[in-house]
Scaffold this active site. Structure first.
Site, PDB file in Angstrom:
ATOM      1  N   GLU A 127      17.346  86.291  79.473  1.00 26.44           N
ATOM      2  CA  GLU A 127      17.126  86.746  78.085  1.00 26.44           C
ATOM      3  C   GLU A 127      18.302  87.497  77.470  1.00 26.44           C
ATOM      4  O   GLU A 127      18.129  88.557  76.870  1.00 26.44           O
ATOM      5  CB  GLU A 127      15.857  87.613  78.032  1.00 26.44           C
ATOM      6  CG  GLU A 127      14.631  86.879  78.528  1.00 26.44           C
ATOM      7  CD  GLU A 127      13.350  87.707  78.448  1.00 26.44           C
ATOM      8  OE1 GLU A 127      13.419  88.917  78.199  1.00 26.44           O
ATOM      9  OE2 GLU A 127      12.274  87.109  78.632  1.00 26.44           O
ATOM     10  N   ASN A 168      18.164  81.916  82.229  1.00 25.80           N
ATOM     11  CA  ASN A 168      16.758  81.762  81.859  1.00 25.80           C
ATOM     12  C   ASN A 168      16.481  82.484  80.540  1.00 25.80           C
ATOM     13  O   ASN A 168      16.940  83.617  80.344  1.00 25.80           O
ATOM     14  CB  ASN A 168      15.909  82.382  82.988  1.00 25.80           C
ATOM     15  CG  ASN A 168      14.428  82.107  82.888  1.00 25.80           C
ATOM     16  OD1 ASN A 168      14.006  80.950  82.831  1.00 25.80           O
ATOM     17  ND2 ASN A 168      13.613  83.161  82.888  1.00 25.80           N
ATOM     18  N   HIS A 205       7.134  79.805  76.788  1.00 29.10           N
ATOM     19  CA  HIS A 205       5.933  80.555  76.403  1.00 29.10           C
ATOM     20  C   HIS A 205       5.579  80.092  74.995  1.00 29.10           C
ATOM     21  O   HIS A 205       6.150  80.561  74.009  1.00 29.10           O
ATOM     22  CB  HIS A 205       6.207  82.059  76.391  1.00 29.10           C
ATOM     23  CG  HIS A 205       6.512  82.637  77.745  1.00 29.10           C
ATOM     24  ND1 HIS A 205       5.589  82.659  78.763  1.00 29.10           N
ATOM     25  CD2 HIS A 205       7.623  83.215  78.245  1.00 29.10           C
ATOM     26  CE1 HIS A 205       6.122  83.233  79.833  1.00 29.10           C
ATOM     27  NE2 HIS A 205       7.360  83.574  79.547  1.00 29.10           N
ATOM     28  N   GLU A 234       8.402  79.362  83.008  1.00 28.81           N
ATOM     29  CA  GLU A 234       7.328  80.347  82.781  1.00 28.81           C
ATOM     30  C   GLU A 234       6.278  79.777  81.834  1.00 28.81           C
ATOM     31  O   GLU A 234       5.779  80.463  80.942  1.00 28.81           O
ATOM     32  CB  GLU A 234       7.909  81.651  82.210  1.00 28.81           C
ATOM     33  CG  GLU A 234       8.996  82.249  83.072  1.00 28.81           C
ATOM     34  CD  GLU A 234       9.552  83.581  82.556  1.00 28.81           C
ATOM     35  OE1 GLU A 234       8.936  84.188  81.652  1.00 28.81           O
ATOM     36  OE2 GLU A 234      10.605  84.009  83.064  1.00 28.81           O
ATOM     37  N   ASP A 236       3.386  78.749  79.653  1.00 32.90           N
ATOM     38  CA  ASP A 236       2.011  79.038  79.256  1.00 32.90           C
ATOM     39  C   ASP A 236       1.874  78.654  77.790  1.00 32.90           C
ATOM     40  O   ASP A 236       2.849  78.680  77.040  1.00 32.90           O
ATOM     41  CB  ASP A 236       1.570  80.484  79.543  1.00 32.90           C
ATOM     42  CG  ASP A 236       2.505  81.564  79.046  1.00 32.90           C
ATOM     43  OD1 ASP A 236       3.328  81.297  78.138  1.00 32.90           O
ATOM     44  OD2 ASP A 236       2.401  82.710  79.552  1.00 32.90           O
TER      45      ASP A 236
HETATM   46  C1  XIL Z   1       6.294  89.669  82.397  1.00 30.06           C
HETATM   47  C2  XIL Z   1       5.186  89.826  83.437  1.00 30.06           C
HETATM   48  O1  XIL Z   1       4.374  88.689  83.390  1.00 30.06           O
HETATM   49  C3  XIL Z   1       4.396  91.075  83.163  1.00 30.06           C
HETATM   50  O2  XIL Z   1       3.497  91.319  84.237  1.00 30.06           O
HETATM   51  C4  XIL Z   1       5.307  92.281  82.984  1.00 30.06           C
HETATM   52  O3  XIL Z   1       4.554  93.401  82.594  1.00 30.06           O
HETATM   53  C5  XIL Z   1       6.392  92.008  81.949  1.00 30.06           C
HETATM   54  O4  XIL Z   1       7.098  90.831  82.322  1.00 30.06           O
HETATM   55  N1  XIL Z   1       9.889  86.732  80.326  1.00 30.06           N
HETATM   56  C6  XIL Z   1      10.219  86.914  81.656  1.00 30.06           C
HETATM   57  C7  XIL Z   1       9.186  87.450  82.592  1.00 30.06           C
HETATM   58  O5  XIL Z   1      11.309  86.546  82.089  1.00 30.06           O
HETATM   59  O6  XIL Z   1       9.756  88.236  83.607  1.00 30.06           O
HETATM   60  C8  XIL Z   1       8.130  88.221  81.857  1.00 30.06           C
HETATM   61  O7  XIL Z   1       7.122  88.595  82.798  1.00 30.06           O
HETATM   62  C9  XIL Z   1       7.577  87.429  80.706  1.00 30.06           C
HETATM   63  C10 XIL Z   1       8.652  87.083  79.720  1.00 30.06           C
END
Ligand code: XIL
Length: 298
Positions: A127, A168, A205, A234, A236
């Site tokens: 990020e 990422n 996401h 990741e 969802d």
């Molecule tokens: C999130 C986790 O799912 C949570 O449990 C935590 O509180 C915050 O981080 N991008 C990422 C992940 O790279 O590491 C994040 O995970 C979600 C967004």
């Protein structure tokens, strides 16, 4: 095939999930996780605050719990994440300049040494791009100098030459967005100058603010054409539309170098956005319609 991991393996891909160490004692959770997935990403346990709570003092208790569970059950592990503006321990948040730069290098070396030779891919940098404008996100790491990302990747390559090294990020799924183009230009530049990078992680996401778009396939194929693997890291989807989940799978399968998909949790109740019910299993562990469509698409 009757599980996500086995179905993905038919085309040489993996299907993974984020895992929380605190849930490994819960059999309803581990039964599904062990049955369905063949790649594991620690949801929080390999982050900077977890692995180096005090400067120079590393802690791998919870990370190792997940690592050991994964390996004992025949799964590979994606490491997440080594350099990030978020979830930094307090001591790192207060550093700047060359001290922070050295602390980042030491952190990468310390964590990668512990898992040397045993991690499939590391999210080396997470990020680093701003949500709009196509440039870098302001952060303490960015303020150490624009070259911090390539320093992180070069450090990582030396620390563990066996691990694939990934960049990422989120909201780099839509090909028309400035942020996507910013990251694309960075990867192109790295490849042209020989900065070691092996893969791009698309967090994926998806929600109403950043919905799935049919140009996702163009994003995947464009990154792949730069000579890197692409992983959906990741996934969802707010509401878990079966059609959208199938579209995501089909987009990955359409590109040879898209070699794996990870959903960000097992059941809706495990999700960081549980109110969005964005995953493939409901809170009772039942397969949702999205599960069936993903399995059919793989
Ligand atoms: C999130 C986790 O799912 C949570 O449990 C935590 O509180 C915050 O981080 N991008 C990422 C992940 O790279 O590491 C994040 O995970 C979600 C967004």
């Amino acid at each position: 095939e009757t599980t996500l991991g086995a179905a993905a393996a038919q085309s040489g891909r993996y299907f993974g999930t984020a895992i929380s160490a605190g849930k490994l004692g819960e059999s309803a959770y581990t039964t599904i996780a062990n049955r369905e997935f063949n790649m594991v990403t620690p949801e929080n346990e390999m982050k900077i605050d977890a692995t180096e709570p005090n400067r120079g003092q590393f802690s791998f208790t919870n990370a190792d719990r997940i690592y050991n569970w994964a390996v004992q059950n025949g799964k590979r592990v994606r490491g997440h994440t080594l350099a990030w503006h978020s979830q930094q321990p307090g001591w790192m948040q207060s550093l700047s300049g060359s001290t922070l730069r050295q602390a980042m290098i030491d952190h990468i070396n310390g964590v990668m040494a512990h898992y040397k030779g045993n991690i499939y891919a590391w999210d080396v940098v997470n990020e680093a791009y701003a949500d709009s404008g196509g440039g870098r996100r302001d952060s303490n790491l960015q303020r150490t100098g624009n070259d911090w990302i390539e320093v992180a990747f070069r450090t990582a390559r030396t620390a563990d030459p066996a691990a694939k090294l990934c960049y990422n990020d989120y909201n780099i799924d839509n090909w028309t967005w400035d942020k996507t183009q910013g990251v694309y230009n960075m990867v192109r530049d790295f490849k042209s100058r020989g900065v070691p990078i092996d893969c791009v992680g698309l967090q994926a996401h998806f929600n109403s603010g950043s919905p799935y778009n049919s140009n996702f396939r163009t994003t995947i194929s464009s990154f792949a054409a730069l000579g890197v693997d692409v992983q959906i890291t990741e996934l969802d989807i707010q509401g878990a539309s079966a059609t959208t989940y199938a579209n995501v799978v089909n987009d990955c399968l359409a590109v040879a170098r898209c070699n794996g998909i990870t959903t960000w949790g097992v059941r809706d109740s495990d999700s960081w956005r549980s109110g969005d019910t964005p995953l493939l299993f409901d809170g009772n562990g039942n397969k949702k319609p999205a599960y069936t469509s993903v399995l059919a698409a793989l």
